[in-house]
Design a protein around this motif. Structure first.
Motif, PDB file in Angstrom:
ATOM      1  N   MET A 113       0.832  -1.206   0.000  1.00 30.45           N
ATOM      2  CA  MET A 113       0.000   0.000   0.000  1.00 30.45           C
ATOM      3  C   MET A 113       0.865   1.253   0.000  1.00 30.45           C
ATOM      4  O   MET A 113       0.552   2.248  -0.660  1.00 30.45           O
ATOM      5  CB  MET A 113      -0.926   0.000   1.211  1.00 30.45           C
ATOM      6  N   ASN A 114       1.960   1.227   0.758  1.00 30.66           N
ATOM      7  CA  ASN A 114       2.855   2.378   0.804  1.00 30.66           C
ATOM      8  C   ASN A 114       3.508   2.653  -0.542  1.00 30.66           C
ATOM      9  O   ASN A 114       3.810   3.791  -0.876  1.00 30.66           O
ATOM     10  CB  ASN A 114       3.943   2.164   1.867  1.00 30.66           C
ATOM     11  N   LYS A 115       3.716   1.606  -1.303  1.00 30.95           N
ATOM     12  CA  LYS A 115       4.311   1.771  -2.629  1.00 30.95           C
ATOM     13  C   LYS A 115       3.302   2.280  -3.647  1.00 30.95           C
ATOM     14  O   LYS A 115       3.674   2.975  -4.598  1.00 30.95           O
ATOM     15  CB  LYS A 115       4.862   0.429  -3.125  1.00 30.95           C
ATOM     16  N   ALA A 116       2.039   1.934  -3.441  1.00 31.77           N
ATOM     17  CA  ALA A 116       1.052   2.140  -4.504  1.00 31.77           C
ATOM     18  C   ALA A 116       0.048   3.248  -4.267  1.00 31.77           C
ATOM     19  O   ALA A 116      -0.391   3.902  -5.225  1.00 31.77           O
ATOM     20  CB  ALA A 116       0.295   0.826  -4.742  1.00 31.77           C
ATOM     21  N   LEU A 117      -0.362   3.493  -3.011  1.00 32.07           N
ATOM     22  CA  LEU A 117      -1.507   4.357  -2.756  1.00 32.07           C
ATOM     23  C   LEU A 117      -1.182   5.554  -1.865  1.00 32.07           C
ATOM     24  O   LEU A 117      -0.375   5.468  -0.942  1.00 32.07           O
ATOM     25  CB  LEU A 117      -2.632   3.546  -2.094  1.00 32.07           C
ATOM     26  N   GLY A 118      -1.843   6.669  -2.168  1.00 34.79           N
ATOM     27  CA  GLY A 118      -1.783   7.865  -1.333  1.00 34.79           C
ATOM     28  C   GLY A 118      -3.191   8.270  -0.940  1.00 34.79           C
ATOM     29  O   GLY A 118      -4.142   8.048  -1.694  1.00 34.79           O
ATOM     30  N   VAL A 119      -3.314   8.861   0.236  1.00 34.25           N
ATOM     31  CA  VAL A 119      -4.628   9.183   0.783  1.00 34.25           C
ATOM     32  C   VAL A 119      -4.683  10.660   1.159  1.00 34.25           C
ATOM     33  O   VAL A 119      -3.780  11.178   1.821  1.00 34.25           O
ATOM     34  CB  VAL A 119      -4.930   8.333   2.041  1.00 34.25           C
ATOM     35  N   LEU A 120      -5.750  11.336   0.735  1.00 29.41           N
ATOM     36  CA  LEU A 120      -6.033  12.702   1.176  1.00 29.41           C
ATOM     37  C   LEU A 120      -7.160  12.636   2.188  1.00 29.41           C
ATOM     38  O   LEU A 120      -8.240  12.121   1.896  1.00 29.41           O
ATOM     39  CB  LEU A 120      -6.431  13.583  -0.002  1.00 29.41           C
ATOM     40  N   CYS A 121      -6.901  13.145   3.390  1.00 34.38           N
ATOM     41  CA  CYS A 121      -7.872  13.102   4.479  1.00 34.38           C
ATOM     42  C   CYS A 121      -8.491  14.479   4.681  1.00 34.38           C
ATOM     43  O   CYS A 121      -7.772  15.475   4.819  1.00 34.38           O
ATOM     44  CB  CYS A 121      -7.201  12.652   5.777  1.00 34.38           C
ATOM     45  N   LEU A 122      -9.804  14.533   4.690  1.00 33.69           N
ATOM     46  CA  LEU A 122     -10.547  15.773   4.875  1.00 33.69           C
ATOM     47  C   LEU A 122     -11.546  15.590   6.008  1.00 33.69           C
ATOM     48  O   LEU A 122     -11.817  14.460   6.439  1.00 33.69           O
ATOM     49  CB  LEU A 122     -11.270  16.158   3.584  1.00 33.69           C
ATOM     50  N   SER A 123     -12.101  16.678   6.488  1.00 35.10           N
ATOM     51  CA  SER A 123     -13.041  16.618   7.602  1.00 35.10           C
ATOM     52  C   SER A 123     -14.290  17.437   7.287  1.00 35.10           C
ATOM     53  O   SER A 123     -14.240  18.418   6.537  1.00 35.10           O
ATOM     54  CB  SER A 123     -12.382  17.164   8.876  1.00 35.10           C
ATOM     55  N   GLU A 124     -15.397  17.045   7.909  1.00 35.51           N
ATOM     56  CA  GLU A 124     -16.625  17.836   7.795  1.00 35.51           C
ATOM     57  C   GLU A 124     -16.565  19.075   8.704  1.00 35.51           C
ATOM     58  O   GLU A 124     -17.436  19.947   8.603  1.00 35.51           O
ATOM     59  CB  GLU A 124     -17.835  16.987   8.194  1.00 35.51           C
ATOM     60  N   LYS A 125     -15.557  19.151   9.571  1.00 39.38           N
ATOM     61  CA  LYS A 125     -15.515  20.202  10.593  1.00 39.38           C
ATOM     62  C   LYS A 125     -14.308  21.123  10.396  1.00 39.38           C
ATOM     63  O   LYS A 125     -13.207  20.651  10.136  1.00 39.38           O
ATOM     64  CB  LYS A 125     -15.454  19.561  11.981  1.00 39.38           C
ATOM     65  N   HIS A 126     -14.558  22.405  10.555  1.00 35.77           N
ATOM     66  CA  HIS A 126     -13.464  23.376  10.476  1.00 35.77           C
ATOM     67  C   HIS A 126     -13.193  24.040  11.825  1.00 35.77           C
ATOM     68  O   HIS A 126     -12.285  24.866  11.937  1.00 35.77           O
ATOM     69  CB  HIS A 126     -13.805  24.466   9.464  1.00 35.77           C
TER      70      HIS A 126
END
Length: 282
Positions: A113-126
């Protein structure tokens, strides 16, 4: 839908570069990320069937490779029967051996997974106090508001594509018990402990090979993806952002015509409650 991303003050250049990091799972602060509880490699009946299928094959090539002395005492039919019996007698041993590889499988999952995938994490809260402290350098950073309807957040290539579009994180008391031969991205990368539920997180996962820019650091490669300026809706400046950092940030926004639509809010501490107030300054 409004979705938000917290940043430290050192990330202010993102407003000009429009490059955002999709992080490898190993860089996350949760050690359980992409580390499922593998209950079994495959269903026992499937493992048994593989041995049966193998046992029913023709072993003529293996027989032909035997020494002539062996062939004098053993016919091809006898050899085929011997091989079949040997394989069928190992079904239980083979199943146990495969299951014993679960620990190795967990290590390989995170490695691949570390070689292949990247993740963008977002939130409903500011306005979450903990996230401001943890992800925005103790309220000295800023939060960007994104428009989830932007095409940037929906680039799926088919109806069955688990990547390239937004999905909500699932919060669970129990780690998913997966069958490795029949699992999904949701089980691997979209399920977290209920301890994290206050983040109200959404994620988009992309193949690292599709990154627009790759930069090398002492900690490893950073994979950056370009997003359009119209994917941004607002910026929220932290209550404790240093004056010079805030001034520089505001000047850069004002000088960039592609950010003319961007609403700007400044956070301040509420006078009587444990909450933040955001005053619109543009």
């Amino acid at each position: 839908m409004r979705l938000f991303k917290y940043f430290g003050p050192d990330r202010a250049a993102i407003l000009q570069s429009r490059l955002i990091r999709f992080s490898q799972p190993s860089s996350f602060n949760d050690p359980f990320e992409f580390l499922p509880f593998i209950e079994r490699i495959d269903a026992p009946e499937n493992i048994s069937q593989r041995f049966i299928d193998e046992a029913n094959k023709d072993f003529s090539a293996q027989y032909d490779a035997l020494d002539d002395d062996i062939k004098l005492t053993t016919s091809k039919a006898q050899f085929n029967e011997y091989m079949k019996d040997a394989l069928l007698s190992k079904i239980s041993d083979g199943s146990a051996l495969i299951q014993a590889q679960i620990g190795y499988a967990q290590e390989k999952i995170i490695e691949e997974m570390n070689k292949a995938l990247g993740v963008l994490c977002l939130s409903e809260k500011h306005d979450d106090l903990l996230m401001w402290a943890h992800y925005a350098d103790c309220h000295r950073g800023f939060v960007l508001e994104f428009d989830s309807e932007s095409p940037f957040f929906n680039q799926r290539r088919s109806v069955n594509d688990d990547l390239r579009h937004l999905k909500p994180v699932i919060y669970s008391e129990l780690r998913p018990a997966i069958n490795l031969s029949n699992t999904s991205v949701e089980e691997l990368g979209l399920t977290k402990s209920t301890h994290w539920s206050y983040e109200k997180e959404w994620r988009i996962i992309k193949a690292l090979i599709d990154a627009d820019t790759i930069t090398s650091t002492a900690q490893g490669d950073v994979f950056l993806f370009e997003f359009p300026s119209d994917a941004l809706r607002a910026i929220y400046i932290g209550a404790k952002m240093q004056g010079d950092s805030e001034l520089s940030l505001m000047k850069n926004i004002e000088a960039d015509e592609s950010l003319a639509h961007l609403a700007i809010f400044k956070a301040r501490v509420h006078g009587s409650h444990y909450e933040l107030v955001f005053d619109e300054v543009r």
